[in-house]
Enzyme design. Structure first.
Site, PDB file in Angstrom:
ATOM      1  N   ARG B  19      90.266 -42.746  37.708  1.00  0.00           N
ATOM      2  CA  ARG B  19      89.188 -43.794  37.277  1.00  0.00           C
ATOM      3  C   ARG B  19      90.045 -44.993  37.068  1.00  0.00           C
ATOM      4  NH1 ARG B  19      87.721 -43.426  31.176  1.00  0.00           N
ATOM      5  NH2 ARG B  19      89.131 -42.265  30.503  1.00  0.00           N
ATOM      6  N   SER B  46      84.123 -47.110  30.589  1.00  0.00           N
ATOM      7  CA  SER B  46      84.261 -45.703  30.672  1.00  0.00           C
ATOM      8  C   SER B  46      84.480 -45.592  32.310  1.00  0.00           C
ATOM      9  CB  SER B  46      83.192 -44.891  30.520  1.00  0.00           C
ATOM     10  OG  SER B  46      83.282 -43.623  30.640  1.00  0.00           O
ATOM     11  N   GLU B  67      69.188 -46.098  36.842  1.00  0.00           N
ATOM     12  CA  GLU B  67      69.931 -45.926  38.129  1.00  0.00           C
ATOM     13  C   GLU B  67      69.188 -46.304  39.249  1.00  0.00           C
ATOM     14  OE1 GLU B  67      69.580 -43.725  35.667  1.00  0.00           O
ATOM     15  OE2 GLU B  67      71.218 -43.472  34.740  1.00  0.00           O
ATOM     16  N   PHE B  92      74.625 -39.091  37.552  1.00  0.00           N
ATOM     17  CA  PHE B  92      73.138 -39.755  37.520  1.00  0.00           C
ATOM     18  C   PHE B  92      73.314 -40.685  39.103  1.00  0.00           C
ATOM     19  CE2 PHE B  92      74.711 -39.465  33.081  1.00  0.00           C
ATOM     20  CZ  PHE B  92      74.063 -38.526  32.608  1.00  0.00           C
ATOM     21  N   HIS B 118      83.510 -39.648  36.798  1.00  0.00           N
ATOM     22  CA  HIS B 118      83.359 -38.372  36.036  1.00  0.00           C
ATOM     23  C   HIS B 118      82.994 -37.191  36.854  1.00  0.00           C
ATOM     24  CE1 HIS B 118      84.011 -40.908  32.804  1.00  0.00           C
ATOM     25  NE2 HIS B 118      83.377 -40.165  31.722  1.00  0.00           N
TER      26      HIS B 118
END
Lengths: 276, 323
Positions: B19, B46, B67, B92, B118
């Site tokens: 990330r 994040s 989303e 998501f 993630h």
């Protein structure tokens, strides 16, 4: 933009478009007459007197953008685009045929003048929000329009989009709900009530205007008010009649997604001639 | 087949989350091209979109937890020639926005970039709901979509920059946890071009993401047993590099696919689609076997789910017996 059409000219145009829609659907043997007829007056005023567009250059950077969210009523849009010269009138006869420029639901890569592909309900307002954000970021005066159905606002995404448009105070965005009161299973209020719609959009920080969606003067005034309103996006809630203009299609849920046969077409065309 | 010589010591690699590479890539893409914009989904720090947000606040749009709207707004921005990056947890982003990605983005072939954070069970303690294990399957089946799963932070940065420069929808999968750095700045990266990180003649490990490292460790271990193992970094799942996969299969006669994703429909399946049609050889698949994830620390989970170099080595031994 070409010269502004007066009330009588707009009515004539809309009647002409209604006839085209019915002929297209008859030729295709399938499609959606009810919503096409309920929204055609709105689209007629939008394309004739409101939208800044150039059929000779569909990709003109400074054009206003129209996002058709209720994609299934594309026959209404196709007939207008053809009338403005985006493509040849003969194409209308190819609606829904294999290899046609005119897909059953809008495909931007097939049809000149379409801004985006659509058909899966509830997505157009989000797209319009993105366009409006980009227009603001670019510092341009482009306006964005989006047409939705009343059954369509049952989609959760519409409210996500409404929230974001209100949050960003997108006064360069004007959406219209074609509130014809019917969806496939019956009355919207029975299938899943959406009212009070005005209160809901106001609560989402929109400027809301209620109009008779078949009165071309009211429609034009609403678009004008929207363009002059500052600090909020505008939602025009257009009270309409599904199947408007053809007596046996009016307010009949069965005419949502069925094409007329020859006899029905002739009867409908006769009614639309008589109204002259 | 492109051969890339390893320049790092795989016994003692530096470890950096992919990330971080995404965040740096997005920032640099924004510096290079002012049309690059980014959307925020309430997890901006994040997923490492915060570097871009802080550098270009006017080009960053916070859209909250919504989303489906993210994808539509990105589509609208793309229609206005912006290059929008939608960043969210992959589970998501790909799952909740799937129909929007399909009908609005892919059918219209819009220039929307999807950063799926993630990825995999290595997310750890958050458990099954937040562990993206199906995105490769559901993204790669969409026409016009490109799917990339870079192997480390440096490659993730390169992939992010490449995404901004190519036209069309692309999904980049990256992860939360620290993973070994196995490439360097000079390692060539091109979307659609797999490359060989270790040559071998007995078997080819075809892997993506951080699992390339597990493949390299397995190959080194297998060398002690006299097994010569090729390792392919198959970072682009779509469009898949057929030529490299077929060449690897022909040279070795056996393949092991390795991914931190459901084996159904994932990178391994994509490889099988190529091999079954053009070069059938025995194959073993390492991945998540049709089950949901669980809470736990990443290392424990990778062991529990059979996603470690030992599992890869075992699969190599099995597949060689089937040659």
């Amino acid at each position: 933009m070409a010269h502004q059409l007066n009330e009588n000219e707009l009515k004539q145009k809309a009647r002409h478009y209604r006839r085209d829609i019915l002929k297209m659907l008859y030729e295709a043997g399938s499609g959606h007459p009810g919503g096409s007829l309920s929204s055609i007056d709105i689209l007629t005023v939008l394309y004739s007197n409101v939208l800044r567009h150039n059929p000779e250059n569909p990709c003109w950077e400074d054009r206003d953008r129209f996002i058709l969210s209720k994609g299934h009523i594309c026959p209404a849009l196709y007939t207008i685009l053809s009338d403005f010269g985006y493509f040849a009138r003969e194409e209308l006869g190819q609606l829904r045929q294999y290899g046609s420029m005119l897909q059953g639901h809008p495909c931007m890569h097939h049809t000149p003048g379409l801004e985006v592909s659509s058909g899966s309900l509830g997505q157009g307002l989000s797209i319009a929000v993105g366009v409006a954000l980009a227009a603001r970021l670019n510092g341009t005066d482009i306006r964005t329009y989006c047409l939705m159905g009343d059954g369509e606002v049952q989609e959760g995404q519409v409210w996500e989009a409404a929230m974001s448009a209100g949050h960003y105070k997108l006064d360069n965005l004007c959406a219209i709900v074609d509130k014809n009161g019917l969806q496939i299973d019956g009355n919207v209020e029975d299938v899943m009530n959406i009212d009070p719609l005005t209160d809901k959009f106001e609560a989402f920080n929109w400027n809301v205007i209620e109009i008779d969606g078949h009165d071309v003067v009211e429609i034009g005034n609403a678009f004008l008010q929207a363009s002059q309103f500052s600090g909020k996006p505008t939602m025009i809630i257009a009270d309409t009649v599904k199947g408007k203009g053809v007596s046996f299609m009016e307010n009949a849920p069965g005419w949502h997604g069925v094409a007329p046969n020859k006899e029905q077409l002739d009867a409908a065309l006769a009614e639309l001639e008589e109204e002259k | 087949m492109r051969i890339v010589n390893l320049t790092v010591d795989i016994d003692n690699p530096e470890r950096i989350p992919t990330r971080f590479g995404y965040g740096e890539g997005l920032l640099e893409a924004g510096q290079k091209n002012e049309e690059v914009v980014a959307l925020g989904a309430d997890i901006t720090g994040s997923v490492k979109a915060d570097l871009f947000r802080d550098a270009f606040p006017d080009r960053f749009f916070s859209l909250g937890i919504a989303e489906q709207n993210h994808i539509g707004v990105a589509a609208g921005l793309a229609l206005m020639n912006k290059i929008p990056f939608v960043t969210n947890y992959g589970v998501f982003l790909a799952g909740r926005g799937w129909d929007e990605i399909r009908t609005t983005v892919c059918y219209s072939n819009l220039n929307v970039k999807l950063g799926g954070a993630h990825g995999g069970i290595s997310v750890g303690p958050d458990g099954a709901t937040h562990q993206a294990l199906e995105e490769i399957s559901i993204m790669r089946c969409l026409p016009n979509m490109t799917v990339v799963v870079p192997s480390d932070s440096i490659e993730t940065k390169k992939a992010t920059l490449a995404a901004a420069e190519m036209f069309g929808p692309i999904y980049i999968r990256y992860g939360r946890e620290k993973v070994p750095v196995i490439t360097d700045e000079s390692t060539p990266f091109k979307i659609g071009e797999a490359y060989c990180m270790r040559e071998g003649t007995d078997v080819a490990i075809i892997a993506c993401g951080a699992m390339v490292y597990e493949g390299l460790v397995a190959a080194k271990e297998l060398e002690k047993e006299g097994i010569s193992t090729m390792v392919i970094n198959n970072h682009t799942i779509k469009p898949i590099d057929k030529a490299t996969i077929i060449e690897a299969a022909k040279l070795t006669g056996a393949v092991v696919t390795v991914e931190e994703h459901q084996v159904m429909g994932g990178m391994g399946s994509a490889v099988l689609e190529v091999l079954a049609q053009d070069c059938p050889v025995p194959v073993e698949m390492i991945g998540v076997m049709d089950r949901f994830g669980e809470s736990g620390d990443p290392e424990t989970l990778m062991k529990a789910f059979g996603l470690c170099s030992e599992n890869v080595a075992e699969a190599v031994r099995r597949v060689i017996k089937r040659k």
